[in-house]
Design an enzyme around this catalytic site. Structure first.
Site, PDB file in Angstrom:
ATOM      1  CG  ASN A 196       9.456  -0.176   0.509  1.00 52.16           C
ATOM      2  OD1 ASN A 196       8.985  -1.243   0.912  1.00 52.16           O
ATOM      3  ND2 ASN A 196       9.334   0.219  -0.756  1.00 52.16           N
TER       4      ASN A 196
ATOM      5  CG  HIS B 223      11.011  -1.252  -5.559  1.00 52.96           C
ATOM      6  ND1 HIS B 223       9.643  -1.438  -5.636  1.00 52.96           N
ATOM      7  CD2 HIS B 223      11.444  -1.144  -6.845  1.00 52.96           C
ATOM      8  CE1 HIS B 223       9.265  -1.442  -6.897  1.00 52.96           C
ATOM      9  NE2 HIS B 223      10.340  -1.265  -7.647  1.00 52.96           N
TER      10      HIS B 223
ATOM     11  NE  ARG C 217      -3.797   0.094   0.218  1.00 58.12           N
ATOM     12  CZ  ARG C 217      -5.054   0.060   0.659  1.00 58.12           C
ATOM     13  NH1 ARG C 217      -5.554  -1.049   1.157  1.00 58.12           N
ATOM     14  NH2 ARG C 217      -5.828   1.118   0.582  1.00 58.12           N
TER      15      ARG C 217
HETATM   16  C1  GRF Z   1       9.814  -8.280  -2.193  1.00 59.84           C
HETATM   17  O1  GRF Z   1      10.237  -8.568  -3.489  1.00 59.84           O
HETATM   18  C2  GRF Z   1      10.012  -6.815  -1.874  1.00 59.84           C
HETATM   19  O2  GRF Z   1      11.103  -6.257  -2.541  1.00 59.84           O
HETATM   20  C3  GRF Z   1       8.738  -6.209  -2.387  1.00 59.84           C
HETATM   21  O3  GRF Z   1       7.735  -7.142  -2.118  1.00 59.84           O
HETATM   22  C4  GRF Z   1       8.307  -8.437  -2.028  1.00 59.84           C
HETATM   23  C5  GRF Z   1       7.942  -8.972  -0.683  1.00 59.84           C
HETATM   24  O4  GRF Z   1       8.358 -10.291  -0.481  1.00 59.84           O
HETATM   25  N1  GRF Z   1       8.521  -4.906  -1.796  1.00 59.84           N
HETATM   26  P1  GRF Z   1       8.262 -10.938   0.950  1.00 59.84           P
HETATM   27  O5  GRF Z   1       6.808 -10.783   1.409  1.00 59.84           O
HETATM   28  O6  GRF Z   1       9.206 -10.232   1.861  1.00 59.84           O
HETATM   29  O7  GRF Z   1       8.620 -12.392   0.743  1.00 59.84           O
END
Ligand code: GRF
Length: 208
Positions: A114, A116, A98
């Site tokens: 965060n 990414h 979100r």
């Molecule tokens: C990861 O690839 C992260 O970079 C992205 O969402 C995914 C989450 O994976 N923001 P997890 O839930 O930590 O396995």
């Protein structure tokens, strides 16, 4: 400054499987962090698989999700109230799908991070792996950054690269990147909690 505290209490927000959450807690349990302690986890989605990992740990799992509230702002206010009660200094987004609103941003200024799965500023937002493959870049990776009001646009704390192969599918590429995410996230959390740093314009500078 985060690193001036003797102990930094972290809350985690996720939406799904939670492998980054698990990796961070496993690093903590292995003694990797000198100051960081994960004290709380919450999900905007009911029954997110990632929450199960908190069950037998000393981590409070908040039991309400976004659907229990009339608006995202109300859900965020719940997170703020509960996590501040637990003394949370740092909010870690780990697959939280979100946009972060003003309520959270105001509660933890410069203290929301965060991860990414691309080399930002390339391919922000949803479906980063598909965007990466469609564009045809030869190198990708992952980025840990502070969260601001934009989409994956905050100051960058750290990045890791991986090759993109001609034979890659979204699945193979995301798996290669995920292995790096699990190391990079803890590495960046260690740095921002144990080292002095400042932000110049939008560059995060660590004191050596
Ligand atoms: C990861 O690839 C992260 O970079 C992205 O969402 C995914 C989450 O994976 N923001 P997890 O839930 O930590 O396995």
């Amino acid at each position: 400054m985060l690193n001036e505290k003797a102990e930094i209490r972290a809350g985690v927000l996720l939406s799904g499987r939670g492998s980054n959450f698990r990796a961070i807690v496993q690093h903590e349990q292995a003694g990797y962090f000198r100051k960081l302690r994960v004290v709380c986890v919450a999900s905007n989605k009911a029954g997110a698989p990632g929450l199960a990992f908190a069950a037998d740990k000393d981590i409070v799992c908040l039991d309400k999700c976004a659907a229990d509230f009339e608006s995202l702002a109300d859900f965020e206010q719940y997170i703020v109230t509960e996590m501040k009660r637990l003394g949370v200094d740092l909010l870690i987004l780990a697959g939280y799908m979100r946009i972060v609103g003003k309520t959270l941003l105001d509660a933890w200024p410069c203290a929301i991070v965060n991860i990414h799965p691309s080399l930002l500023p390339s391919f922000p937002g949803l479906h980063a792996h598909a965007q990466t493959l469609r564009y045809g870049v030869k190198v990708s990776g992952c980025t840990v950054h502070f969260v601001d009001a934009g989409l994956d646009s905050g100051p960058i704390i750290g990045q890791r690269t991986v090759p993109v192969l001609d034979t890659d599918t979204e699945e193979t590429l995301s798996q290669r990147i995920l292995e790096q995410e699990h190391e990079l996230y803890s590495e960046c959390l260690k740095r921002i909690t144990e080292q002095a740093w400042s932000i110049h314009e939008r560059t995060v500078v660590f004191d050596s």
